[in-house]
Scaffold this active site. Sequence first.
Site, PDB file in Angstrom:
ATOM      1  N   ARG A 147     -18.410  84.983   4.631  1.00  0.00           N
ATOM      2  CA  ARG A 147     -17.897  85.792   3.530  1.00  0.00           C
ATOM      3  C   ARG A 147     -18.272  85.072   2.236  1.00  0.00           C
ATOM      4  O   ARG A 147     -18.390  83.846   2.198  1.00  0.00           O
ATOM      5  CB  ARG A 147     -16.378  85.926   3.599  1.00  0.00           C
ATOM      6  N   LYS A 171      -9.876  83.730   6.089  1.00  0.00           N
ATOM      7  CA  LYS A 171      -8.646  84.424   5.699  1.00  0.00           C
ATOM      8  C   LYS A 171      -7.432  83.756   6.333  1.00  0.00           C
ATOM      9  O   LYS A 171      -7.499  83.266   7.469  1.00  0.00           O
ATOM     10  CB  LYS A 171      -8.705  85.882   6.144  1.00  0.00           C
ATOM     11  N   HIS A 244     -21.960  90.814   1.187  1.00  0.00           N
ATOM     12  CA  HIS A 244     -21.420  91.274   2.461  1.00  0.00           C
ATOM     13  C   HIS A 244     -22.491  91.970   3.298  1.00  0.00           C
ATOM     14  O   HIS A 244     -22.383  92.024   4.527  1.00  0.00           O
ATOM     15  CB  HIS A 244     -20.245  92.228   2.213  1.00  0.00           C
ATOM     16  N   ARG A 247     -23.905  89.534   5.612  1.00  0.00           N
ATOM     17  CA  ARG A 247     -22.960  89.272   6.704  1.00  0.00           C
ATOM     18  C   ARG A 247     -23.046  90.380   7.759  1.00  0.00           C
ATOM     19  O   ARG A 247     -23.069  90.098   8.964  1.00  0.00           O
ATOM     20  CB  ARG A 247     -21.547  89.170   6.119  1.00  0.00           C
ATOM     21  N   HIS A 270     -13.046  87.257  12.670  1.00  0.00           N
ATOM     22  CA  HIS A 270     -12.226  88.466  12.749  1.00  0.00           C
ATOM     23  C   HIS A 270     -10.978  88.189  13.583  1.00  0.00           C
ATOM     24  O   HIS A 270     -11.066  87.629  14.675  1.00  0.00           O
ATOM     25  CB  HIS A 270     -13.008  89.616  13.385  1.00  0.00           C
ATOM     26  N   TYR A 279     -19.688  97.082  14.910  1.00  0.00           N
ATOM     27  CA  TYR A 279     -21.106  96.786  15.097  1.00  0.00           C
ATOM     28  C   TYR A 279     -21.659  97.405  16.379  1.00  0.00           C
ATOM     29  O   TYR A 279     -22.845  97.712  16.460  1.00  0.00           O
ATOM     30  CB  TYR A 279     -21.328  95.264  15.063  1.00  0.00           C
TER      31      TYR A 279
END
Length: 300
Positions: A147, A171, A244, A247, A270, A279
């Site tokens: 990110r 995150k 992004h 990514r 994730h 994806y």
Amino acid sequence: MTYDGLRKHYEAFLLLERGMSENTRTGYLADADRLAAWLADVGEDVTAVSADMLHAFVCDLHDLGVAARTQARIVSGVKSLFRYLQVEGLRADNPAELVEGPKVGRHLPEVLTVDEVLRMLEAVDLTHPQGRRNRAILEMLYGSGLRVSELCSLERRRVNFDEGYLSVTGKGSKERLVPMSEAAAEQTRLYLDERELRGDIIKPGEEDYLFLNRRGARLTRVMVFYIVRDHAEAAGIAKTISPHTLRHSFATHLLEGGANLRAIQQMLGHESIATTEIYLHLDNTRLREEILLHHPRNRR
């Protein structure tokens, strides 16, 4: 006029001219505050900001993981603010007119082909003082799927060149180990060697960060956005590109190459496998397009 003064007038406008409820006014003001705080970080003002900068703001919301519905609401609030500025004569134009929020629902991210990624990398001018840094940034975004916030906060001590991995804080302040491609490792080494050879001045307190601007401070997300966009343009890529996008391309190309979905989930950081499964849908969409394009029964 200061932002605080502008905010008071805007609040009165929402109440008296638009007749908005308290909840709606509170939401619109919070959206304006968020934009103003973001612009203050990069030394910009709402009365002078460009459409490109607003686009960078929206891309940053996406990179921070803001939910699509929340992004759409913030964009609506931003549009309201700039309509007000135009009505009041504080701006002659409305830079938010062409700014679009995400479509709420399942969204397939824009991805680059392998050839487009290579063209971007080759478009970097390594004779430019920041060329080696920019090449390392692009290699890192695509080679490790970081990110943009993770890239900007990456510290030198968290780069293990010998073992070829990064220790990334994602995150929720969760740390994960991410493999680093040989190309990213090589370009990052060359960047650091070149920086040391030049004797670049580094601002006090910024010594630990890996990627720095020409003034010796760590890069902001907006600066990385422009680095990526400018090199996409230099490579002749017409798609709407942000950090992004690299990514997304990283994850998509791994999946196309046969990588395990769980492994991709771990590398991307994730929380849920459901986030990574987009994806799979993207890969199936591409497969369908290939069949429609190349199957003899679909040719005319």
